[in-house]
Write a protein that holds these residues in place. Structure first.
Motif, PDB file in Angstrom:
ATOM      1  N   GLU A 477       0.829  -1.197   0.000  1.00  0.00           N
ATOM      2  CA  GLU A 477       0.000   0.000   0.000  1.00  0.00           C
ATOM      3  C   GLU A 477       0.874   1.262   0.000  1.00  0.00           C
ATOM      4  OE1 GLU A 477      -2.638  -0.131   3.283  1.00  0.00           O
ATOM      5  OE2 GLU A 477      -3.659  -1.973   2.633  1.00  0.00           O
ATOM      6  N   ARG A 478       2.018   1.188   0.636  1.00  0.00           N
ATOM      7  CA  ARG A 478       2.891   2.361   0.731  1.00  0.00           C
ATOM      8  C   ARG A 478       3.871   2.462  -0.441  1.00  0.00           C
ATOM      9  NH1 ARG A 478       4.492   1.927   7.211  1.00  0.00           N
ATOM     10  NH2 ARG A 478       2.393   2.391   8.029  1.00  0.00           N
ATOM     11  N   HIS A 479       3.740   1.526  -1.398  1.00  0.00           N
ATOM     12  CA  HIS A 479       4.581   1.540  -2.612  1.00  0.00           C
ATOM     13  C   HIS A 479       6.068   1.485  -2.257  1.00  0.00           C
ATOM     14  CE1 HIS A 479       0.945   2.488  -4.808  1.00  0.00           C
ATOM     15  NE2 HIS A 479       0.744   3.551  -4.005  1.00  0.00           N
ATOM     16  N   GLU A 480       6.402   0.636  -1.310  1.00  0.00           N
ATOM     17  CA  GLU A 480       7.780   0.506  -0.858  1.00  0.00           C
ATOM     18  C   GLU A 480       8.520  -0.642  -1.553  1.00  0.00           C
ATOM     19  OE1 GLU A 480       6.803   2.122   3.691  1.00  0.00           O
ATOM     20  OE2 GLU A 480       7.244   0.003   3.317  1.00  0.00           O
ATOM     21  N   LEU A 481       7.800  -1.510  -2.275  1.00  0.00           N
ATOM     22  CA  LEU A 481       8.441  -2.635  -2.959  1.00  0.00           C
ATOM     23  C   LEU A 481       8.950  -2.206  -4.333  1.00  0.00           C
ATOM     24  CD1 LEU A 481       5.931  -5.521  -2.092  1.00  0.00           C
ATOM     25  CD2 LEU A 481       8.089  -4.959  -0.964  1.00  0.00           C
ATOM     26  N   ILE A 482      10.127  -2.707  -4.679  1.00  0.00           N
ATOM     27  CA  ILE A 482      10.767  -2.344  -5.954  1.00  0.00           C
ATOM     28  C   ILE A 482      11.247  -3.623  -6.623  1.00  0.00           C
ATOM     29  CG2 ILE A 482      12.601  -0.994  -7.062  1.00  0.00           C
ATOM     30  CD1 ILE A 482      12.721   0.671  -4.470  1.00  0.00           C
ATOM     31  N   LEU A 502      13.795  -9.536  -9.351  1.00  0.00           N
ATOM     32  CA  LEU A 502      14.231  -9.706  -7.965  1.00  0.00           C
ATOM     33  C   LEU A 502      13.658  -8.564  -7.133  1.00  0.00           C
ATOM     34  CD1 LEU A 502      17.957 -10.539  -8.767  1.00  0.00           C
ATOM     35  CD2 LEU A 502      16.190 -12.169  -8.074  1.00  0.00           C
ATOM     36  N   VAL A 503      12.863  -8.912  -6.103  1.00  0.00           N
ATOM     37  CA  VAL A 503      12.176  -7.893  -5.313  1.00  0.00           C
ATOM     38  C   VAL A 503      13.109  -7.319  -4.250  1.00  0.00           C
ATOM     39  CG1 VAL A 503      11.221  -9.532  -3.628  1.00  0.00           C
ATOM     40  CG2 VAL A 503      10.051  -7.349  -4.047  1.00  0.00           C
ATOM     41  N   ARG A 504      12.958  -6.014  -4.010  1.00  0.00           N
ATOM     42  CA  ARG A 504      13.653  -5.319  -2.939  1.00  0.00           C
ATOM     43  C   ARG A 504      12.618  -4.515  -2.147  1.00  0.00           C
ATOM     44  NH1 ARG A 504      16.813  -8.356  -4.780  1.00  0.00           N
ATOM     45  NH2 ARG A 504      18.987  -8.004  -5.425  1.00  0.00           N
ATOM     46  N   TRP A 505      12.943  -4.241  -0.887  1.00  0.00           N
ATOM     47  CA  TRP A 505      12.012  -3.490  -0.022  1.00  0.00           C
ATOM     48  C   TRP A 505      12.723  -2.247   0.489  1.00  0.00           C
ATOM     49  CZ3 TRP A 505      10.398  -5.209   5.572  1.00  0.00           C
ATOM     50  CH2 TRP A 505       9.465  -4.291   6.089  1.00  0.00           C
ATOM     51  N   MET A 506      12.169  -1.094   0.148  1.00  0.00           N
ATOM     52  CA  MET A 506      12.703   0.164   0.640  1.00  0.00           C
ATOM     53  C   MET A 506      12.036   0.459   1.988  1.00  0.00           C
ATOM     54  SD  MET A 506      14.812   2.602   0.335  1.00  0.00           S
ATOM     55  CE  MET A 506      15.357   2.549  -1.387  1.00  0.00           C
ATOM     56  N   HIS A 507      12.647  -0.050   3.063  1.00  0.00           N
ATOM     57  CA  HIS A 507      12.087   0.118   4.402  1.00  0.00           C
ATOM     58  C   HIS A 507      12.188   1.599   4.800  1.00  0.00           C
ATOM     59  CE1 HIS A 507      11.619  -0.238   8.785  1.00  0.00           C
ATOM     60  NE2 HIS A 507      11.093  -1.439   8.564  1.00  0.00           N
ATOM     61  N   PRO A 508      11.141   2.158   5.376  1.00  0.00           N
ATOM     62  CA  PRO A 508      11.167   3.605   5.687  1.00  0.00           C
ATOM     63  C   PRO A 508      12.250   3.995   6.673  1.00  0.00           C
ATOM     64  CG  PRO A 508       9.266   2.509   6.697  1.00  0.00           C
ATOM     65  CD  PRO A 508       9.862   1.537   5.738  1.00  0.00           C
ATOM     66  N   GLU A 509      12.748   3.073   7.474  1.00  0.00           N
ATOM     67  CA  GLU A 509      13.775   3.402   8.465  1.00  0.00           C
ATOM     68  C   GLU A 509      15.103   2.699   8.184  1.00  0.00           C
ATOM     69  OE1 GLU A 509      12.181   2.402  12.246  1.00  0.00           O
ATOM     70  OE2 GLU A 509      10.508   3.829  12.127  1.00  0.00           O
ATOM     71  N   GLY A 511      16.119   1.403   5.234  1.00  0.00           N
ATOM     72  CA  GLY A 511      16.624   1.557   3.875  1.00  0.00           C
ATOM     73  C   GLY A 511      16.353   0.340   3.006  1.00  0.00           C
ATOM     74  N   LEU A 512      17.097   0.211   1.886  1.00  0.00           N
ATOM     75  CA  LEU A 512      16.860  -0.854   0.925  1.00  0.00           C
ATOM     76  C   LEU A 512      17.269  -2.211   1.516  1.00  0.00           C
ATOM     77  CD1 LEU A 512      15.870  -1.229  -2.010  1.00  0.00           C
ATOM     78  CD2 LEU A 512      18.271  -1.235  -2.703  1.00  0.00           C
ATOM     79  N   MET A 513      16.333  -3.157   1.462  1.00  0.00           N
ATOM     80  CA  MET A 513      16.567  -4.473   2.053  1.00  0.00           C
ATOM     81  C   MET A 513      16.492  -5.548   0.970  1.00  0.00           C
ATOM     82  SD  MET A 513      14.287  -4.111   5.541  1.00  0.00           S
ATOM     83  CE  MET A 513      14.893  -5.652   6.197  1.00  0.00           C
ATOM     84  N   SER A 514      17.411  -6.516   1.050  1.00  0.00           N
ATOM     85  CA  SER A 514      17.414  -7.626   0.090  1.00  0.00           C
ATOM     86  C   SER A 514      16.400  -8.680   0.521  1.00  0.00           C
ATOM     87  CB  SER A 514      18.814  -8.244   0.031  1.00  0.00           C
ATOM     88  OG  SER A 514      19.098  -8.910   1.255  1.00  0.00           O
ATOM     89  N   PRO A 515      16.027  -9.582  -0.384  1.00  0.00           N
ATOM     90  CA  PRO A 515      15.037 -10.622  -0.044  1.00  0.00           C
ATOM     91  C   PRO A 515      15.439 -11.469   1.154  1.00  0.00           C
ATOM     92  CG  PRO A 515      15.385 -10.530  -2.403  1.00  0.00           C
ATOM     93  CD  PRO A 515      16.408  -9.634  -1.794  1.00  0.00           C
ATOM     94  N   LYS A 516      16.740 -11.710   1.350  1.00  0.00           N
ATOM     95  CA  LYS A 516      17.172 -12.543   2.474  1.00  0.00           C
ATOM     96  C   LYS A 516      16.762 -11.957   3.818  1.00  0.00           C
ATOM     97  CE  LYS A 516      21.180 -14.689   0.245  1.00  0.00           C
ATOM     98  NZ  LYS A 516      22.658 -14.892   0.298  1.00  0.00           N
ATOM     99  N   GLN A 517      16.530 -10.636   3.860  1.00  0.00           N
ATOM    100  CA  GLN A 517      16.217  -9.967   5.109  1.00  0.00           C
ATOM    101  C   GLN A 517      14.720  -9.975   5.441  1.00  0.00           C
ATOM    102  OE1 GLN A 517      18.600  -6.406   3.692  1.00  0.00           O
ATOM    103  NE2 GLN A 517      19.039  -6.293   5.888  1.00  0.00           N
ATOM    104  N   PHE A 518      13.857 -10.280   4.465  1.00  0.00           N
ATOM    105  CA  PHE A 518      12.420 -10.203   4.750  1.00  0.00           C
ATOM    106  C   PHE A 518      11.570 -11.319   4.143  1.00  0.00           C
ATOM    107  CE2 PHE A 518      13.053  -7.671   0.909  1.00  0.00           C
ATOM    108  CZ  PHE A 518      12.045  -8.129   0.070  1.00  0.00           C
ATOM    109  N   VAL A 535       4.666  -9.233  -7.249  1.00  0.00           N
ATOM    110  CA  VAL A 535       5.871  -9.395  -8.075  1.00  0.00           C
ATOM    111  C   VAL A 535       5.497  -9.900  -9.457  1.00  0.00           C
ATOM    112  CG1 VAL A 535       7.995 -10.732  -8.360  1.00  0.00           C
ATOM    113  CG2 VAL A 535       7.419  -9.760  -6.118  1.00  0.00           C
ATOM    114  N   LEU A 536       4.644 -10.914  -9.539  1.00  0.00           N
ATOM    115  CA  LEU A 536       4.257 -11.485 -10.827  1.00  0.00           C
ATOM    116  C   LEU A 536       3.545 -10.443 -11.686  1.00  0.00           C
ATOM    117  CD1 LEU A 536       4.103 -14.015 -12.615  1.00  0.00           C
ATOM    118  CD2 LEU A 536       1.945 -14.601 -11.475  1.00  0.00           C
ATOM    119  N   GLN A 537       2.647  -9.685 -11.070  1.00  0.00           N
ATOM    120  CA  GLN A 537       1.887  -8.669 -11.798  1.00  0.00           C
ATOM    121  C   GLN A 537       2.837  -7.603 -12.372  1.00  0.00           C
ATOM    122  OE1 GLN A 537      -1.665  -8.274 -12.180  1.00  0.00           O
ATOM    123  NE2 GLN A 537      -1.194  -6.525 -13.471  1.00  0.00           N
TER     124      GLN A 537
END
Length: 719
Positions: A477-482, A502-509, A511-518, A535-537
């Motif tokens: 919802e917060r458009h944080e996934l890249i 390959l998905v990444r997550w821009m955590h608001p606090e 920063g950019l997190m790799s899949p292994k972290q979440f 991701v598929l969409q």
């Protein structure tokens, strides 16, 4: 009866009153003359009760046996009508016997013998009735047509009538008693049943007659009555106990049964009498009492007694198996205020709703107990790790965020939860509950509406994980996934063969997190389904844009978790996304990740074949690391194997890694599959993999994962 009298008298048939004949069939008394004294002696001493009456019914003579039977002296009887001396005569049905219908009067009136009439006569001495069989024979003088007297004999049948009465009473009891009764012969074959038997079992006499009594036994029985009866001794000739019985039309039912032996005169068993009653309602009442002994009557949850028993039993298993368990102690915040404000009826309704919400969140194997008042305990056995109870604790806290409506009142409550773990926080039930209670009080001190471990360190870690999970759920919802993309190339030609998203997550606090972290958090929480669909969409939408721009991209590679794939609507989701993006299935390649795909059930095989039928290619990711078996490869319609980067990084220096890479490549080619190696970072690694026969590669040598508009990436696509 009259013939018997003749036998007793022998040849003496004359009477001292000189009557002409004794019966209509006797010889004329004039031909027989005997002494009066001898005849009188015989008359007086004969056992048969004999009475003579004249033509008007007046008693003329009574022998000693009749005097004794009637219980009256003869001077009271002689000279009076027979019924007057006896006061009253009754029939077998209990009604009064009219004088004109009595045997003596009928014999006098009709001139014919009246035999075998049963009468009840009143015994004045004993003040009760006795029963006799009466025979009355009229006697005639020569030439006369009307009898001038009648000979009446009385046979006492009182004991017989009493026996008949007992049998009649037994018959009445047999057919009217509430208990079911059936009688068998010595071979256990049913010969008689009463009405209650049919009412209780539904079987009629005709349906069970001749069948072995075992026919009525239910398969639920743990005992065999035949075995019990065979153990009876001479002093004990009956058995009783609980027996499950068949019912003709409904379910089997429990009965309390008594089986008694009936022996004949020789002491041999002749019959068995089974008396039983349906104890279904008793058993239900018994079960209810048993339920109340171990459950809280308000919420119907296990009480403290049952909770302790279950925890004790589970801890024994945990000690043997080396597994972990947890106790969660819940206390409703400010419940007393609700109870005091709205009354106990509302408070009770709230406790029932709390119990319901807790039960809806726990696993089947977990135990939920109302411990006391507004305190509840959840026992979790065989937990996968020490942090797992925190997930349940958080769900319990969240479930009470929704208001509760009781009797028209909108109530808002919260709960504080304390957690203790086995074995580190205690090795017995009392200690675990005490420590969880202590942790719950710390949760209240921390502001309520939270949970605390008995260990502070675990509490901190659990909150961090919960915080991460909560934030991850908001990421879409917060458009944080890249989505980043990494090219896959042909090792021989160097040309692009596909692009992996390959998905990444821009955590608001953070920063950019790799899949292994979440990703592991997403899988544990179930958020992986929503994340995978996103991701598929988006990967398919990007592929569509590239194709519309005329860029030469053959395949969009998307990772699919086993959790995501095993959902029943996954195939439909893929089809919907392909339709919405206008992407051809042949442009999509799915990489199957996770051990969930090792299940080669028919459902899994069918779903994979559906994907292939659509035109989608399948790749097994991280082959050689997981538990994927060779047998599965023969059944799953994949086209490519991906060698894990852990075997590629040391392929030049570690003989074992090289051997594993060589084996995977040989296996893939043997099954007519292409093989791709990930994590290629140098041309030396590339050459060695080419020498081993590897088909494709992916890694930083070609490009690190980049955004879709990256110049480096777009240059590689354009070549």
């Amino acid at each position: 009866m009259f013939e018997k009298l003749k036998e007793d008298f022998g040849a003496f048939t004359s009477f001292f009153f000189m009557m002409p004949q004794l019966t209509t069939r006797s010889l004329a008394i004039d031909t027989l003359r005997v002494s009066e004294a001898k005849y009188r002696s015989l008359f007086e001493n004969i056992d048969q009760s004999v009475i003579y009456l004249d033509a008007t019914g007046i008693v003329m003579a009574v022998n000693h046996a009749a005097e004794h039977l009637l219980g009256l002296p003869r001077d009271v009887i002689i000279g009076r009508k027979f019924v007057d001396s006896c006061f009253q005569a009754i029939k077998e049905d209990g009604s009064v016997f009219p004088e004109e219908q009595q045997p003596s009067m009928l014999a006098l009136r009709t001139g014919k013998p009246v035999e075998g009439v049963v009468m009840g006569l009143f015994n004045s001495e004993r003040q009760n009735y006795f029963w006799v069989v009466v025979n009355s024979v009229p006697e005639f003088r020569a030439g006369e047509r009307q009898p001038h007297q009648v000979l009446m004999t009385l046979t006492d049948i009182t004991l017989q009538k009493q026996s008949e009465g007992k049998l009649s009473m037994a018959s009445v009891i047999f057919n009217n008693i509430g208990e079911g009764i059936f009688v068998t012969d010595k071979d256990k074959k049913i010969i008689s049943v009463n009405e209650a038997f049919t009412t209780i079992t539904g079987f009629t006499q005709q349906e069970v007659y001749g069948k072995n009594a075992h026919f009525l036994h239910s398969k639920k029985n743990s005992i065999k009555i035949d075995d019990e009866l065979s153990n009876l001794t001479g002093t004990v000739n009956s058995w009783q106990g609980e027996v499950w019985r068949r019912h003709k039309n409904t379910m089997d039912f429990p009965s309390w049964t008594t089986v008694s032996e009936v022996k004949d005169s020789s002491g041999e068993v002749a019959h068995y009498v089974h008396v039983f009653m349906d104890i279904t309602h008793f058993k239900k009442a018994q079960d209810h009492l048993g339920f109340l002994a171990y459950h809280d009557p308000l919420t119907r949850l296990p009480n403290r007694l049952l909770l302790k028993d279950r925890i004790d039993h589970s801890l024994q298993n945990a000690l043997r198996e080396g597994s972990q368990a947890a106790v969660l102690f819940l206390d409703l915040d400010r419940f007393k205020g609700i109870n005091d404000t709205y009354g106990h009826a509302v408070g009770d309704g709230l406790l029932r709703e709390v119990a319901k919400r807790i039960k809806n969140l726990v696993r089947k194997e977990d135990t939920v107990s109302r411990y006391a008042g507004d305190e509840f305990v959840v026992f979790m056995e065989n937990i996968p790790d020490a942090k797992n109870p925190a997930k349940l604790a958080q769900k319990l806290i969240e479930t009470f965020n929704a208001p509760v409506y009781i009797k028209g009142y909108r109530l808002k409550i919260s709960t504080s939860v304390g957690i203790s773990l086995f074995p580190q926080d205690g090795r017995d039930t009392d200690t675990l509950i005490k420590n969880a209670d202590a942790a719950m009080y710390r949760a209240k001190k921390e502001g309520r509406n939270n949970f605390q471990y008995y260990s502070l360190e675990l509490t901190t870690e659990a909150f961090e994980k919960m915080s991460m999970e909560y934030a991850l759920r908001q990421s879409i919802e917060r458009h944080e996934l890249i989505l980043y993309y990494q090219p896959q190339v042909c090792l021989k030609t160097g040309k692009l063969v596909g692009v992996e998203s390959l998905v990444r997550w821009m955590h608001p606090e953070l920063g950019l997190m790799s899949p292994k972290q979440f990703i592991y958090i997403a899988e544990e929480s179930g958020f992986i389904v929503a994340l995978g669909e996103w991701v598929l969409q988006n990967a398919c939408m990007q592929m569509r844009r590239w194709l519309d721009e005329g860029l030469q991209v053959n395949k969009m590679v998307v990772n699919v978790s086993a959790i995501q794939f095993l959902r029943s609507d996954f195939i439909a989701t893929v089809e919907r996304i392909l339709r919405s993006t206008g992407l051809e299935p042949s442009s999509l390649e799915l990489e199957l990740t996770g051990n969930g795909f090792m299940d080669n059930s028919e459902q899994t095989i069918k779903a994979l074949n559906q994907l292939v039928a659509l035109g989608i290619d399948l790749t097994i990711d991280d082959f050689g690391v997981g538990c994927f078996s060779f047998n599965n490869l023969k059944r799953i319609p994949v086209k490519k194997l991906k060698i894990n980067s852990s075997f590629v990084v040391d392929v030049l220096n570690n003989a074992n890694d090289e051997d594993i890479a060589r084996a995977v490549i040989a296996l893939g080619h043997g099954l007519h599959l292409r093989v791709i190696a990930m994590g290629i970072e140098s041309t030396a690694q590339q050459r060695r993999l080419m020498d081993l026969g590897c088909d494709e590669g992916q890694g930083h040598l070609y490009s690190s994962p980049v955004l879709p508009w990256s110049n480096v990436f777009r240059t590689l696509i354009s070549e």
